[in-house]
Design an enzyme around this catalytic site. Sequence first.
Site, PDB file in Angstrom:
ATOM      1  N   SER A 128      32.429  47.264  41.113  1.00  0.00           N
ATOM      2  CA  SER A 128      32.807  47.052  39.398  1.00  0.00           C
ATOM      3  C   SER A 128      31.760  45.859  38.932  1.00  0.00           C
ATOM      4  O   SER A 128      31.264  45.300  39.634  1.00  0.00           O
ATOM      5  CB  SER A 128      34.142  46.400  39.516  1.00  0.00           C
ATOM      6  OG  SER A 128      34.456  45.915  38.130  1.00  0.00           O
ATOM      7  N   TYR A 153      40.909  40.721  40.771  1.00  0.00           N
ATOM      8  CA  TYR A 153      40.284  42.104  40.734  1.00  0.00           C
ATOM      9  C   TYR A 153      38.878  41.953  41.138  1.00  0.00           C
ATOM     10  O   TYR A 153      38.525  42.663  41.878  1.00  0.00           O
ATOM     11  CB  TYR A 153      40.313  42.941  39.390  1.00  0.00           C
ATOM     12  CG  TYR A 153      39.854  44.027  39.172  1.00  0.00           C
ATOM     13  CD1 TYR A 153      40.073  45.247  40.065  1.00  0.00           C
ATOM     14  CD2 TYR A 153      38.659  44.257  38.649  1.00  0.00           C
ATOM     15  CE1 TYR A 153      39.465  46.633  40.172  1.00  0.00           C
ATOM     16  CE2 TYR A 153      37.873  45.472  38.390  1.00  0.00           C
ATOM     17  CZ  TYR A 153      38.264  46.711  39.200  1.00  0.00           C
ATOM     18  OH  TYR A 153      37.699  47.675  39.257  1.00  0.00           O
TER      19      TYR A 153
END
Length: 333
Positions: A128, A153
């Site tokens: 990501s 995350y």
Amino acid sequence: MRFLVTGVAGFIGSQISKALLEEGHSVLGLDNLNAYYDVTYKQERLHQLERLPEFEFRKLDISDHDRLLALPERDSIDRVIHLAAQAGVRYSLENPFAYAASNMTGHLAVLEFCRRAAKAPMLVYASSSSVYGDDAVAPFKEDANVDRPVSLYAATKRADELMSQAYAKLYDLQQIGVRFFTVYGPWGRPDMAYWSFTDRILRGETIRVFNGGKMKRDFTYIDDAIAGLKAIATGEPHFADGERTHLLYNIGHNQPVQLMDFIRTIEKATGKTARIALEPMQPGDVTETCADISKMQADYGYDPKVSLEEGIGKFVDWFKTQRVASGPSRRYM
């Protein structure tokens, strides 16, 4: 080739599977169909794939490593595209253990799946843009220091990259990690800003805009993201001569957009004016993302073509159709 795609009922997972199937490849798809967002979207994506030949589905949670490793198809897989993960920065503040289970234990299980297969398949996995945090200098290059995550995350995605690096060295596994930059479009995720903004603007409801709107995002239309991912997944890896190793690539658009300009683009596409509530910066958010895509361009000829205006227009058209179809209470007329 025969592909294993994890997170096959997800946004990117369903679209890359469709692209591969339409090219004549076969796909074994895995998904646990969790309820992080409305499962009916995941089920409909699956229904679309099930209409295509050479697609099989198994409902399976990748963090259940015993079941994953026991898949009878393990030794017939040529390449693995690992997209299953618990997504969302803000949700990680509420349910951190979901991220440890899915993103870390799940990633480790996929690494073991590849390592133990009779012919170790090349692994392509989703990282990501969140790993860059708020310290990287735009545009973000793959070799930037990414050791200061600002959300759990992001930390789990960086941990995945490090685990993959270790397995590449320990077990000679071919691996490519893909750092996606805000992928959007039809059949996307309802938890993402472009979806919720569109929904609320069409309803005449107020949208929450954080950091006073002083944020920039590099938006990547789904077709461009899939073109880049497919090039990696089906092509020959660009490892150093004679070496099986681990590579990272950015898949973005390299055209960051100011948040307020993004909102104006949705207003134009919907024909409605947004009601805006300016709020402080939220924990875990970053002020800017911007992908340096020169490495993808050089190795795979990556060339994102869809502008934000065109992409948002396509999404809004799809969104209105979906909402009208779902009942009178959702009509935007």
